[in-house]
Design a protein around this motif. Structure first.
Motif, PDB file in Angstrom:
ATOM      1  N   SER A  37       0.801  -1.225   0.000  1.00 42.76           N
ATOM      2  CA  SER A  37       0.000   0.000   0.000  1.00 42.76           C
ATOM      3  C   SER A  37       0.833   1.274   0.000  1.00 42.76           C
ATOM      4  N   ARG A  40      -8.094   6.729   3.026  1.00 44.94           N
ATOM      5  CA  ARG A  40      -9.145   5.730   3.245  1.00 44.94           C
ATOM      6  C   ARG A  40     -10.478   6.382   3.584  1.00 44.94           C
ATOM      7  N   PRO A  81      -1.432   4.746   3.165  1.00 46.09           N
ATOM      8  CA  PRO A  81      -0.570   4.754   1.986  1.00 46.09           C
ATOM      9  C   PRO A  81       0.231   6.044   1.851  1.00 46.09           C
ATOM     10  N   ARG A 126      -7.242  -2.548   0.394  1.00 43.87           N
ATOM     11  CA  ARG A 126      -6.196  -3.444   0.877  1.00 43.87           C
ATOM     12  C   ARG A 126      -5.231  -2.703   1.810  1.00 43.87           C
ATOM     13  N   SER A 127      -5.030  -3.216   2.954  1.00 44.40           N
ATOM     14  CA  SER A 127      -4.099  -2.718   3.972  1.00 44.40           C
ATOM     15  C   SER A 127      -4.498  -1.395   4.616  1.00 44.40           C
ATOM     16  N   PHE A 128      -5.615  -0.773   4.213  1.00 48.91           N
ATOM     17  CA  PHE A 128      -5.991   0.512   4.801  1.00 48.91           C
ATOM     18  C   PHE A 128      -6.265   0.410   6.300  1.00 48.91           C
TER      19      PHE A 128
END
Length: 189
Positions: A100, A158, A151, A144-146
């Motif tokens: 991310s 997000r 990021p 994804r991965s938030f």
């Protein structure tokens, strides 16, 4: 028995966390370990627990309109930049999740070189926002991965992705008169 002042308590927490980082976490990373993967030996969670006392000292600075309509005890406190990302910045920004992040440059002057530097990084990155249960769920499903990362250090990404619109709060934790919508340009972390 005298109690510790807020500054003394914060420094005690920072000293303990920094000693743990230097004594266990950084040697683990030097041997090839990673903080962003399942093979992290639980270090991010352990550090989050250690830093919890620092988190409690920070007021909520943002809220959504829907959260402000709820009683205070029904609001969820959301970290704009997830705690795991703050921990990674404190320990080693190079450990930012490559899934991310486009790079692994520091987002707040990390890694921490002392307990005082740890506090400075933590205080720079920690921003809290009141949200509703539904908004919290949407934020955690935003991408994804938030849920664990911001990021490239952009904690607001997000919120944008999830369609959650926060406002800056005034002094007493209520929406200020001039609390225009927060945009990534206004309060970039």
């Amino acid at each position: 028995m005298s109690s510790l002042s807020d500054d003394e308590r914060r420094l005690r927490i920072a000293n303990e966390a920094f000693a743990f980082i230097e004594g266990e976490v950084r040697p683990f990373l030097a041997s090839g370990g990673r903080l962003w993967s399942k093979g992290s030996n639980g270090y991010p969670n352990r550090l989050r627990q250690m830093l919890q006392g620092l988190d409690k000292a920070h007021d909520v600075a943002f809220a959504t309109d829907d959260a402000m309509r709820l009683e205070r005890n029904q609001r969820i406190v959301e970290h704009v930049i997830p705690m795991k990302r703050i921990v990674i910045e404190i320990v080693d920004p190079g450990q930012a999740d490559p899934r991310s992040n486009s790079g692994n440059a520091p987002i707040a002057g990390g890694p921490a070189t002392s307990p005082a530097h740890l506090l400075a990084i933590f205080d720079t990155l920690l921003k809290k926002c009141w949200v509703t249960t539904d908004e919290h769920d949407r934020l955690n499903r935003a991408g994804r991965s938030f849920q664990w990362d911001a990021p490239d250090g952009d904690g607001w990404s997000r919120y944008t992705q999830a369609g959650v619109v926060p406002h800056r709060l005034g002094e007493q934790g209520e929406k200020s008169r001039d609390s225009s919508l927060i945009s990534p340009e206004e309060d970039v972390i």
